[in-house]
Design an enzyme around this catalytic site. Structure first.
Site, short mmCIF file in Angstrom:
data_model
loop_
_atom_site.label_atom_id
_atom_site.label_comp_id
_atom_site.label_asym_id
_atom_site.label_seq_id
_atom_site.Cartn_x
_atom_site.Cartn_y
_atom_site.Cartn_z
N ARG A 95 110.11 15.32 -85.68
CA ARG A 95 108.68 15.13 -85.53
C ARG A 95 108.32 13.77 -86.11
NH1 ARG A 95 103.58 19.03 -85.73
NH2 ARG A 95 102.02 17.45 -85.25
N GLU A 149 97.24 24.08 -77.41
CA GLU A 149 96.11 23.85 -78.32
C GLU A 149 95.41 22.51 -78.04
OE1 GLU A 149 99.12 25.13 -79.40
OE2 GLU A 149 98.15 27.09 -79.40
N ASN A 150 96.09 21.63 -77.32
CA ASN A 150 95.50 20.30 -77.06
C ASN A 150 94.27 20.35 -76.13
OD1 ASN A 150 98.72 18.61 -77.23
ND2 ASN A 150 97.10 18.69 -78.79
N SER A 175 103.60 23.05 -85.16
CA SER A 175 102.53 23.04 -84.15
C SER A 175 102.88 23.82 -82.88
CB SER A 175 102.12 21.60 -83.81
OG SER A 175 101.67 20.93 -84.96
N GLU A 231 118.03 21.96 -87.23
CA GLU A 231 117.82 21.09 -88.39
C GLU A 231 116.53 20.31 -88.13
OE1 GLU A 231 119.51 21.09 -91.16
OE2 GLU A 231 120.89 22.60 -90.36
N ASP A 262 104.43 12.65 -81.95
CA ASP A 262 103.10 12.65 -82.57
C ASP A 262 102.75 11.26 -83.13
OD1 ASP A 262 100.69 13.74 -83.33
OD2 ASP A 262 101.47 14.73 -85.12
N GLY A 263 101.45 10.98 -83.16
CA GLY A 263 100.97 9.75 -83.81
C GLY A 263 100.40 8.70 -82.87
N ARG A 271 96.75 7.69 -83.95
CA ARG A 271 96.71 6.87 -85.16
C ARG A 271 97.24 5.46 -84.90
NH1 ARG A 271 99.59 11.28 -88.60
NH2 ARG A 271 99.64 12.20 -86.51
N TRP A 272 98.24 5.39 -84.05
CA TRP A 272 98.80 4.06 -83.69
C TRP A 272 97.69 3.19 -83.11
CZ3 TRP A 272 99.17 0.99 -79.40
CH2 TRP A 272 100.14 -0.03 -79.43
C1 IPE Z 1 101.62 18.44 -81.33
O1 IPE Z 1 100.85 17.40 -81.85
C2 IPE Z 1 101.52 18.46 -79.85
C3 IPE Z 1 102.15 17.34 -79.16
C4 IPE Z 1 102.81 16.35 -79.70
C5 IPE Z 1 102.02 17.36 -77.73
P1 IPE Z 1 99.34 17.65 -82.31
O2 IPE Z 1 98.86 16.33 -82.81
O3 IPE Z 1 98.56 18.30 -81.25
O4 IPE Z 1 99.54 18.69 -83.50
P2 IPE Z 1 98.59 19.02 -84.75
O5 IPE Z 1 97.22 19.28 -84.20
O6 IPE Z 1 98.60 17.81 -85.62
O7 IPE Z 1 99.22 20.19 -85.39
C1 IPE Z 2 100.55 13.04 -79.84
O1 IPE Z 2 99.73 12.07 -80.41
C2 IPE Z 2 100.34 13.15 -78.36
C3 IPE Z 2 99.59 14.34 -77.92
C4 IPE Z 2 99.27 15.36 -78.66
C5 IPE Z 2 99.18 14.37 -76.52
P1 IPE Z 2 98.31 12.44 -81.01
O2 IPE Z 2 97.29 12.25 -79.95
O3 IPE Z 2 98.34 13.80 -81.60
O4 IPE Z 2 98.15 11.34 -82.13
P2 IPE Z 2 97.49 11.53 -83.56
O5 IPE Z 2 98.18 12.70 -84.21
O6 IPE Z 2 96.04 11.78 -83.34
O7 IPE Z 2 97.76 10.26 -84.26
MG MG Z 3 98.73 14.50 -83.45
#
Ligand code: IPE
Ligand code: IPE
Ligand code: MG
Length: 240
Positions: free
Chosen positions: A188, A70-71, A196, A207, A23-24, A27-28
């Site tokens: 995470r 959910e994406n 998620s 853990e 994740d992130g 934001r990066w």
């Molecule tokens: C979880 O990240 C899904 C993946 C990393 C593929 P999200 O960014 O979608 O999760 P939420 O929406 O912050 O819970």
């Molecule tokens: C995780 O990064 C990758 C996917 C869910 C595909 P994000 O796209 O969720 O990045 P943030 O959480 O918006 O920073």
């Molecule tokens: Mg995310």
């Protein structure tokens, strides 16, 4: 720092199955004034380095959360960008992945994905199926709740007539992760403290390690650090 962690790791206590919520990426990119997709592109590059370190450590299975059920609620443009990235990732990397001895598996539902993505995933799974150095369980269009419902429905359709109820063993044989050990360590990135909908059944006794680093910045040192943290937890599994 890295040398420091490398020396402190107990190589007789390496988690067999590490699951990562990558994740992130968004934001990066945002922090650098770049489009979100650039974060995803850099995030994809992290995957190869992460697998190299996992091999070095002797981890058996790495599950990567790449796209959740959910994406789909994200803008179409971002979703399509992700499919393009995925295609070029496997086009560029599949041979190297295979040469390194990685067995690719897929968890999730393929049929909703664009046909070229379906093909590329099926191809990666097929071409790497005899590899045994490490398993990369690629979780794409994956959701823990979907997986559980899917498993129960599959069982209802396929079960022998004398099988009247589910046992944990039978149930597991219908999960996407069939045959894989339970998750020992869940990581995470990006400082969010939630699951998620990832591997709900398989993380029952994992853990959990939450790290601030954004996925594109995740490196060897972070994986070693997470393993070090894992090795300092006392896993009791309900016992004493
Ligand atoms: C979880 O990240 C899904 C993946 C990393 C593929 P999200 O960014 O979608 O999760 P939420 O929406 O912050 O819970
Ligand atoms: C995780 O990064 C990758 C996917 C869910 C595909 P994000 O796209 O969720 O990045 P943030 O959480 O918006 O920073
Ligand atoms: Mg995310």
């Amino acid at each position: 720092m890295l040398i420091h962690y490398k020396r402190k790791i107990d190589y007789s206590n390496i988690p067999r199955h590490v699951a990562i919520i990558m994740d992130g990426n968004g934001r990066w990119a945002k922090r650098r004034g770049l489009p979100r997709i650039e974060g995803h592109r850099r995030g994809a590059e992290t995957i190869e380095r992460c697998m190299d370190t996992a091999i070095e450590l002797g981890i058996n299975v790495v599950s990567l959360y790449a796209f959740s059920t959910e994406n789909w609620s994200r803008p179409k443009e971002e979703i399509n960008g992700l499919w393009n990235l995925l295609e070029s990732f496997f086009e560029k990397k599949l041979n190297t992945i295979i040469e390194k001895g990685v067995q690719v598996r897929h968890s999730g539902s393929l049929k909703e994905l664009p046909v070229n993505v379906q093909r590329i995933i099926t191809d990666a799974v097929e071409k790497s199926k005899n590899n045994s150095r490490i398993i990369l369980n690629f979780c794409l269009n994956y959701g823990g709740r979907h997986e559980i419902i899917h498993a129960v429905n599959e069982w209802l359709q396929k079960k022998p007539s004398q099988e009247l109820s589910l046992t944990p063993e039978i149930f597991e044989s219908y999960l996407y992760t069939r045959g894989l050990p339970d998750v020992d360590l869940l990581i995470r990135t990006s400082g969010e403290y939630r699951i998620s909908n990832f591997l709900l059944w398989q993380i029952a006794y994992a853990e959990l390690v939450f790290m601030k680093v954004l996925w594109p910045d995740f490196n060897e040192k972070h994986l070693y650090q997470a393993i070090y943290e894992y090795q300092h937890r006392e896993r009791r599994f309900g016992g004493l």
